[in-house]
Motif scaffolding. Structure first.
Motif, PDB file in Angstrom:
ATOM      1  N   LEU A  91       0.817  -1.210   0.000  1.00 32.37           N
ATOM      2  CA  LEU A  91       0.000   0.000   0.000  1.00 32.37           C
ATOM      3  C   LEU A  91       0.856   1.266   0.000  1.00 32.37           C
ATOM      4  CD1 LEU A  91      -2.651  -1.055   2.682  1.00 32.37           C
ATOM      5  CD2 LEU A  91      -2.869  -1.182   0.183  1.00 32.37           C
ATOM      6  N   PHE A  92       2.149   1.139   0.243  1.00 35.56           N
ATOM      7  CA  PHE A  92       3.019   2.301   0.410  1.00 35.56           C
ATOM      8  C   PHE A  92       4.110   2.322  -0.663  1.00 35.56           C
ATOM      9  CE2 PHE A  92       1.203   1.268   4.531  1.00 35.56           C
ATOM     10  CZ  PHE A  92       0.699   2.500   4.934  1.00 35.56           C
ATOM     11  N   PRO A  93       4.659   3.481  -0.939  1.00 36.74           N
ATOM     12  CA  PRO A  93       5.601   3.601  -2.077  1.00 36.74           C
ATOM     13  C   PRO A  93       6.936   2.905  -1.886  1.00 36.74           C
ATOM     14  CG  PRO A  93       5.394   5.704  -0.910  1.00 36.74           C
ATOM     15  CD  PRO A  93       4.337   4.800  -0.355  1.00 36.74           C
ATOM     16  N   LEU A  94       7.424   2.734  -0.650  1.00 33.79           N
ATOM     17  CA  LEU A  94       8.768   2.199  -0.464  1.00 33.79           C
ATOM     18  C   LEU A  94       8.904   0.800  -1.040  1.00 33.79           C
ATOM     19  CD1 LEU A  94      11.620   2.530   0.597  1.00 33.79           C
ATOM     20  CD2 LEU A  94      10.829   1.727   2.833  1.00 33.79           C
ATOM     21  N   LYS A  95       7.895  -0.042  -0.856  1.00 32.30           N
ATOM     22  CA  LYS A  95       7.961  -1.411  -1.386  1.00 32.30           C
ATOM     23  C   LYS A  95       8.178  -1.386  -2.887  1.00 32.30           C
ATOM     24  CE  LYS A  95       5.833  -5.207  -3.284  1.00 32.30           C
ATOM     25  NZ  LYS A  95       5.292  -5.401  -4.645  1.00 32.30           N
ATOM     26  N   TRP A  96       7.488  -0.497  -3.586  1.00 28.57           N
ATOM     27  CA  TRP A  96       7.573  -0.438  -5.048  1.00 28.57           C
ATOM     28  C   TRP A  96       8.876   0.216  -5.489  1.00 28.57           C
ATOM     29  CZ3 TRP A  96       4.162  -3.475  -7.224  1.00 28.57           C
ATOM     30  CH2 TRP A  96       3.000  -3.773  -6.501  1.00 28.57           C
ATOM     31  N   MET A  97       9.395   1.129  -4.702  1.00 27.41           N
ATOM     32  CA  MET A  97      10.703   1.695  -5.010  1.00 27.41           C
ATOM     33  C   MET A  97      11.786   0.629  -4.900  1.00 27.41           C
ATOM     34  SD  MET A  97       9.959   5.198  -2.908  1.00 27.41           S
ATOM     35  CE  MET A  97      11.652   5.610  -2.570  1.00 27.41           C
ATOM     36  N   CYS A  98      11.718  -0.190  -3.839  1.00 25.26           N
ATOM     37  CA  CYS A  98      12.680  -1.295  -3.681  1.00 25.26           C
ATOM     38  C   CYS A  98      12.576  -2.272  -4.840  1.00 25.26           C
ATOM     39  CB  CYS A  98      12.428  -2.021  -2.358  1.00 25.26           C
ATOM     40  SG  CYS A  98      12.824  -1.084  -0.870  1.00 25.26           S
TER      41      CYS A  98
END
Length: 281
Positions: free
Chosen positions: A221-228
């Motif tokens: 649900l948050f951007p950090l996972k997708w940035m990683c």
């Protein structure tokens, strides 16, 4: 020569009102960068923290995923690249802007003729330089000591560019919003604690594929996972995509989620960003 009524009137063009937004923004950017690099403690902490965390993780966890040729050290490099963006653009920016609001700096700047956009341009330039500097250092360490192969295909660097751009934009906007939580010198934990939790569940300190399914869902649900995940797709071989929960890099979904957070961050920033504290009216 004497002028007559029939002579054409020469009208002098009006004087410029002053330097434009971009020019003032460049001056603010230079000032922000000078202030940052003059604070040796801040510079040391900003650049040493991700390096120390990466070296600790790389020395504790050391195994290779079968069939991919990817080691945990290489995965941690990509995670620290993403968290470097989050740290500079959200955590660091929110603490800095929050303190400037608390000590009255924002209120005084708002009373000057400086366009508000110039202030934000200065802050954006600072976090971009800091986060890219962290990325250069981490990639250098990863490639020299931990077998991380820097991509040669232009397409991979294009992926790095859009993941970085969308992630940094979203985190910067959210950082400006989160600055409202900083009421003084003791307000830092209100931002640092959620950031720390996101790092644990988004694939920074723990390999994302090894997390419980429930935590993976929350992190999505948050951007950090997708940035990683986006950074993994740039610097890890395609064979590792099979280890991802979806079995692929999901570039389309990554772009969609990060773009959505840019929109959400912009709306929240326009609605809630304040130049002075609530107690100042």
């Amino acid at each position: 020569m004497t002028a007559t009524l029939t002579d054409p009137v020469r009208v002098r063009p009006p004087a410029a009102d002053g330097p434009g937004t971009l020019r003032i923004g460049r001056a603010r950017a230079a000032l922000e960068l000078r202030q940052f690099f003059r604070d040796r403690r801040q510079v040391f902490f900003t650049f040493s923290m991700p390096i120390v965390m990466f070296l600790l993780l790389a020395s504790i966890f050391d195994h290779t995923y079968e069939g991919t040729g990817v080691s945990t050290q290489q995965i941690y490099v990509t995670g620290m690249l993403a968290t470097g963006i989050l740290s500079a653009c959200l955590q660091g920016l929110s603490l800095q802007v929050g303190m400037e609001r608390h000590n009255g700096t924002l209120k005084r700047l708002r009373a000057t003729p400086m366009p508000p956009a110039s202030y934000f341009l200065g802050k954006i330039a600072m976090v971009v330089v800091v986060s890219l500097g962290q990325a250069v250092v981490l990639l250098g360490i990863g490639s020299m000591f931990f077998g991380l192969d820097l991509p040669t295909a232009p397409g991979r660097w294009f992926t790095f560019a859009w993941v970085y751009l969308l992630g940094a934009t979203a985190c910067t906007l959210l950082g400006l919003v989160c600055s409202n939580l900083i009421k003084g010198e003791n307000g830092g934990p209100l931002v640092i604690m959620p950031v720390m939790v996101l790092q644990f569940i988004s694939g920074v300190f723990v390999v994302f594929a090894e997390l419980p399914r429930g935590l993976q869902t929350v992190a999505s649900l948050f951007p950090l996972k997708w940035m990683c995940q986006g950074m993994r797709s740039v610097f890890l071989p395609d064979a590792y995509a099979a280890v991802e929960p979806a079995g692929s890099w999901e570039h389309g979904r990554t772009a969609l989620v990060l773009a959505a957070w840019v929109v959400v961050g912009f709306i929240m920033c326009m609605k809630w960003f304040r130049w002075k504290g609530k107690d100042e009216g």
